[in-house]
Design a protein around this motif. Structure first.
Motif, PDB file in Angstrom:
ATOM      1  N   ALA A   1      16.608 -13.596  94.485  1.00 11.57           N
ATOM      2  CA  ALA A   1      16.114 -12.579  93.554  1.00 11.57           C
ATOM      3  C   ALA A   1      17.027 -12.369  92.357  1.00 11.57           C
ATOM      4  N   ARG A   2      18.184 -12.990  92.352  1.00 14.34           N
ATOM      5  CA  ARG A   2      19.121 -12.779  91.244  1.00 14.34           C
ATOM      6  C   ARG A   2      18.665 -13.526  89.994  1.00 14.34           C
ATOM      7  N   PRO A   3      18.957 -12.983  88.800  1.00 15.62           N
ATOM      8  CA  PRO A   3      18.610 -13.719  87.572  1.00 15.62           C
ATOM      9  C   PRO A   3      19.416 -15.014  87.486  1.00 15.62           C
ATOM     10  N   TYR A   4      18.753 -16.068  87.062  1.00 12.41           N
ATOM     11  CA  TYR A   4      19.432 -17.357  86.918  1.00 12.41           C
ATOM     12  C   TYR A   4      20.659 -17.236  86.007  1.00 12.41           C
ATOM     13  N   ALA A   5      20.544 -16.465  84.951  1.00  8.32           N
ATOM     14  CA  ALA A   5      21.638 -16.340  83.987  1.00  8.32           C
ATOM     15  C   ALA A   5      22.862 -15.659  84.572  1.00  8.32           C
ATOM     16  N   ALA A   6      22.708 -14.946  85.683  1.00 10.38           N
ATOM     17  CA  ALA A   6      23.829 -14.230  86.281  1.00 10.38           C
ATOM     18  C   ALA A   6      24.606 -15.079  87.284  1.00 10.38           C
ATOM     19  N   LEU A   7      24.216 -16.328  87.467  1.00 15.74           N
ATOM     20  CA  LEU A   7      24.839 -17.185  88.470  1.00 15.74           C
ATOM     21  C   LEU A   7      26.074 -17.881  87.903  1.00 15.74           C
ATOM     22  N   SER A   8      26.934 -18.321  88.799  1.00 19.74           N
ATOM     23  CA  SER A   8      28.055 -19.162  88.395  1.00 19.74           C
ATOM     24  C   SER A   8      27.547 -20.555  88.047  1.00 19.74           C
ATOM     25  N   GLY A   9      28.416 -21.360  87.445  1.00 19.37           N
ATOM     26  CA  GLY A   9      28.009 -22.714  87.086  1.00 19.37           C
ATOM     27  C   GLY A   9      27.583 -23.533  88.281  1.00 19.37           C
ATOM     28  N   GLY A  10      28.328 -23.431  89.378  1.00 20.24           N
ATOM     29  CA  GLY A  10      27.967 -24.178  90.578  1.00 20.24           C
ATOM     30  C   GLY A  10      26.672 -23.706  91.194  1.00 20.24           C
ATOM     31  N   GLU A  11      26.449 -22.386  91.173  1.00 23.07           N
ATOM     32  CA  GLU A  11      25.194 -21.853  91.704  1.00 23.07           C
ATOM     33  C   GLU A  11      24.006 -22.317  90.865  1.00 23.07           C
ATOM     34  N   ARG A  12      24.174 -22.322  89.549  1.00 25.67           N
ATOM     35  CA  ARG A  12      23.093 -22.810  88.679  1.00 25.67           C
ATOM     36  C   ARG A  12      22.786 -24.270  88.968  1.00 25.67           C
ATOM     37  N   ALA A  13      23.825 -25.055  89.200  1.00 25.67           N
ATOM     38  CA  ALA A  13      23.616 -26.475  89.480  1.00 25.67           C
ATOM     39  C   ALA A  13      22.789 -26.667  90.741  1.00 25.67           C
ATOM     40  N   ARG A  14      23.060 -25.873  91.753  1.00 28.25           N
ATOM     41  CA  ARG A  14      22.301 -25.989  92.999  1.00 28.25           C
ATOM     42  C   ARG A  14      20.863 -25.510  92.828  1.00 28.25           C
TER      43      ARG A  14
END
Length: 279
Positions: free
Chosen positions: A154-167
């Motif tokens: 449920a978290r906004p994509y923009a609020a993720l770390s770089g590694g989380e975005r990659a996954r």
């Protein structure tokens, strides 16, 4: 229906036919690609087969990402041919291509604060209006589970770390369930655990019959997980074959302009490439 799904919802698309393990799902013949006045790829002959992980390795500027983009039909060939599922890429419509190959670029940006679950669901857009549209929920759930992104769905994509975005970006690709996966440096932003996770996923997809082409800088990961390794150098393929045959000291020292030694992993025997250092 979301605007993205509306884009892909044209009727009459030809759905992917079942493929045989070992068949070429993507191939190039005499491929040349130019970016501006520079020839980046010069006569590439390569095939990615169902049931295998093919790693593209080589130094910066060797042409790895350009080759991946050409295989995806995202870059035009100046000469030569690119085929997906046995047909020239120009013979497929964009919607049909999206059913046959899924692409993970080096970086993905989103202009709106989409939640993670919705970003992953974007991978299902090409199946809108097809008989397999009913698989959307299961495909999204399986992709999020495989990449371990469910806890922050449920978290906004923009609020993720770089590694989380990659996954999350990888989960979107997996949810697409295309038989050809083209992954550009999927481990670059990841910690040790998740680098291993991503390459295990690649092997699992190959075991299920997909063809996986992955650009890697880590030669240890390529040696451990790829069935084949293609070493690119100055826009050409310097070697192509099993890791143990390709990752050898003389070739790598020349291609990377860095003396290396190649050792054998004490348990698996896979090649371990180690730079020769003065300290």
């Amino acid at each position: 229906m979301t605007p993205l799904k509306t884009l892909f919802a044209a009727r009459g698309r030809e759905l992917p036919a079942p493929h045989v393990t070992g068949s070429a799902l993507a191939e190039t013949a005499g491929l040349h690609v130019r970016l501006g006045q520079r020839e980046v790829l010069a006569g590439i002959d390569l095939a990615a087969h169902a049931g295998e992980v093919l790693a593209l390795v080589g130094p910066n500027g060797a042409g790895k990402s350009t080759l991946l983009a050409a295989l995806a039909a995202d870059l035009p060939a100046a000469a030569g041919t690119v085929r997906i599922a046995g047909r020239p890429v120009a013979d497929w419509s964009p919607a049909e291509l999206a059913l046959r190959r899924a692409v993970l670029p080096q970086a993905a940006t989103l202009s709106f604060p989409f939640p993670v679950a919705e970003v992953v669901r974007m991978g299902r857009a090409p199946w809108a209006g097809t008989a397999l549209e009913d698989e959307d929920d299961a495909a999204v759930a399986a992709a999020m589970d495989a990449t371990e992104v469910g806890p922050f769905a449920a978290r906004p994509y923009a609020a993720l770390s770089g590694g989380e975005r990659a996954r999350v970006a990888l989960a979107r690709v997996l949810a697409q369930r295309a038989p050809l996966l083209l992954l550009d440096e999927p481990t670059a932003a990841l910690d040790l655990r998740h680098q291993e996770l991503v390459l295990r996923i690649c092997r699992e997809r190959a075991a299920a019959g997909d063809a996986v082409v992955v650009v890697l800088h880590d030669l240890g990961l390529a040696a451990a997980y790829a069935h084949r390794v293609a070493v690119l150098h100055d826009g050409r393929i310097a070697a192509d074959g099993p890791p143990a045959a390709v990752l050898e000291e003389e070739l790598l020292s020349q291609v990377y302009r860095q003396p290396v030694e190649v050792l054998a992993h004490p348990r698996t025997g896979a090649p371990l490439v180690v730079p020769k250092r003065l300290i």
